[in-house]
Each structure stands twice: as structure tokens, then as C-alpha cells.
Design a protein around this motif. Structure first.
Motif, PDB file in Angstrom:
ATOM      1  N   UNK A  45     -70.389 -31.359 -42.479  1.00 41.55           N
ATOM      2  CA  UNK A  45     -70.724 -30.385 -43.520  1.00 41.55           C
ATOM      3  C   UNK A  45     -71.500 -29.193 -42.962  1.00 41.55           C
ATOM      4  N   UNK A  46     -72.245 -29.399 -41.866  1.00 39.87           N
ATOM      5  CA  UNK A  46     -72.984 -28.302 -41.236  1.00 39.87           C
ATOM      6  C   UNK A  46     -72.145 -27.555 -40.208  1.00 39.87           C
ATOM      7  N   UNK A  47     -71.351 -28.283 -39.476  1.00 40.98           N
ATOM      8  CA  UNK A  47     -70.621 -27.662 -38.368  1.00 40.98           C
ATOM      9  C   UNK A  47     -69.254 -27.113 -38.755  1.00 40.98           C
ATOM     10  N   UNK A  48     -68.801 -27.391 -39.947  1.00 42.53           N
ATOM     11  CA  UNK A  48     -67.458 -26.993 -40.371  1.00 42.53           C
ATOM     12  C   UNK A  48     -67.243 -25.479 -40.269  1.00 42.53           C
ATOM     13  N   UNK A  49     -68.236 -24.703 -40.636  1.00 39.32           N
ATOM     14  CA  UNK A  49     -68.080 -23.249 -40.645  1.00 39.32           C
ATOM     15  C   UNK A  49     -67.887 -22.655 -39.265  1.00 39.32           C
ATOM     16  N   UNK A  50     -68.591 -23.173 -38.281  1.00 40.34           N
ATOM     17  CA  UNK A  50     -68.487 -22.649 -36.914  1.00 40.34           C
ATOM     18  C   UNK A  50     -68.731 -23.807 -35.928  1.00 40.34           C
ATOM     19  N   UNK A  51     -67.736 -24.682 -35.762  1.00 37.38           N
ATOM     20  CA  UNK A  51     -67.941 -25.887 -34.937  1.00 37.38           C
ATOM     21  C   UNK A  51     -68.322 -25.584 -33.494  1.00 37.38           C
ATOM     22  N   UNK A  52     -67.846 -24.485 -32.946  1.00 32.65           N
ATOM     23  CA  UNK A  52     -68.159 -24.157 -31.538  1.00 32.65           C
ATOM     24  C   UNK A  52     -69.652 -23.898 -31.329  1.00 32.65           C
ATOM     25  N   UNK A  53     -70.376 -23.575 -32.383  1.00 31.55           N
ATOM     26  CA  UNK A  53     -71.813 -23.337 -32.269  1.00 31.55           C
ATOM     27  C   UNK A  53     -72.598 -24.638 -32.126  1.00 31.55           C
ATOM     28  N   UNK A  54     -71.953 -25.759 -32.399  1.00 32.63           N
ATOM     29  CA  UNK A  54     -72.640 -27.043 -32.396  1.00 32.63           C
ATOM     30  C   UNK A  54     -72.174 -27.979 -31.285  1.00 32.63           C
TER      31      UNK A  54
END
Length: 141
Positions: A45-54
């Protein structure tokens, strides 16, 4: 319908049973009560928007990312760094450091919220290499 399983073989399942018994033994129970779970995978739910950032892109640190194939080419640099630190402290074998960590496998596992599907020895080598790699930046060899 095929059943889903975390086990690849019967021996994996046997290892799991042994680990569970070890974890709930009297000697480990008091240790586990004192260690808060603190290392998490980032929830979808947190990483869905920009998974590469995580997720790491260059170097894997810790067992969650250590064996990701796209990060494995940098593993040799971590090993060279670990060797430099070992030489600096006049330790000649990584095996010595891993042996010193031997009794900490339960502590390490307890710090992760997900099951770590690694043998203790693999987990300890992962932690030792990563710790020595990170230590290199502190001691300025």
C-alpha cells in the motif's frame, strides 16, 4: 488443485520443524520476548505508487535483498570491503567472524517480521559480510 507451499523439498520442511522447536525452546523464549520486531518489508500500500523508491538498486544489505539476482554483481565489492576490514583488524578469516556471531542467529531472525528462508550459516554470513561492508565506511581504511 495444486497446493501452495513454502517448502521446496521434504528436507526444507524438516528444517522448518527443527527451527520452530529451537525457537520455542526454553533457552530462546526469554531472548525472543526481549527483541522487538523491527525490520519490515515495505507494505504494498505504501510502495505501490513508486516501487523503485523502496528497493535497492545497487547494493543489497540484509537478507531480504541479499540474494536478488539483479544486485548480486556488486556482491564481490562487498566481499572485497569485508576482506579489507578483516585485514585492518588482523582477523584472517570471515569464518572467524561468523563463528563469533553463531549464538546470535536467533536474535537476528527475531528482528525480522517475515520468515527468513535461510539456514543459520547463510544468514550469519550475510550479516557478517554486510556488517563488515558498512563498517568500512566508518573506519576509513
Amino acid at each position: 488443485m495444486a497446493s501452495l507451499s513454502i517448502f521446496n523439498s521434504e528436507s526444507d520442511e524438516d528444517c522448518w520443524v527443527i527451527q520452530i522447536n529451537d525457537m520455542v525452546s526454553e533457552s530462546h523464549f526469554s531472548i525472543l520476548q526481549k527483541i522487538p520486531v523491527c525490520i519490515f518489508h515495505v507494505p504494498k500500500s505504501l510502495s505501490r505508487g513508486k516501487p523503485e523508491a523502496f528497493s535497492p538498486h545497487l547494493v543489497a544489505i540484509g537478507p531480504y535483498t541479499h540474494f536478488r539476482p539483479e544486485l548480486y554483481p556488486t556482491e564481490r565489492f562487498k566481499i572485497f570491503a569485508a576482506k579489507a576490514v578483516l585485514d585492518h583488524f588482523k582477523k584472517h578469516e570471515l569464518k572467524q567472524v561468523v563463528q563469533e556471531f553463531h549464538d546470535t542467529a536467533t536474535f537476528i531472525r527475531a528482528s525480522y517480521h517475515k520468515y527468513l528462508d535461510l539456514k543459520d550459516e547463510s544468514l550469519l554470513y550475510t550479516v557478517a559480510i554486510d556488517a563488515l561492508f558498512l563498517l568500512l565506511s566508518l573506519i576509513h581504511i
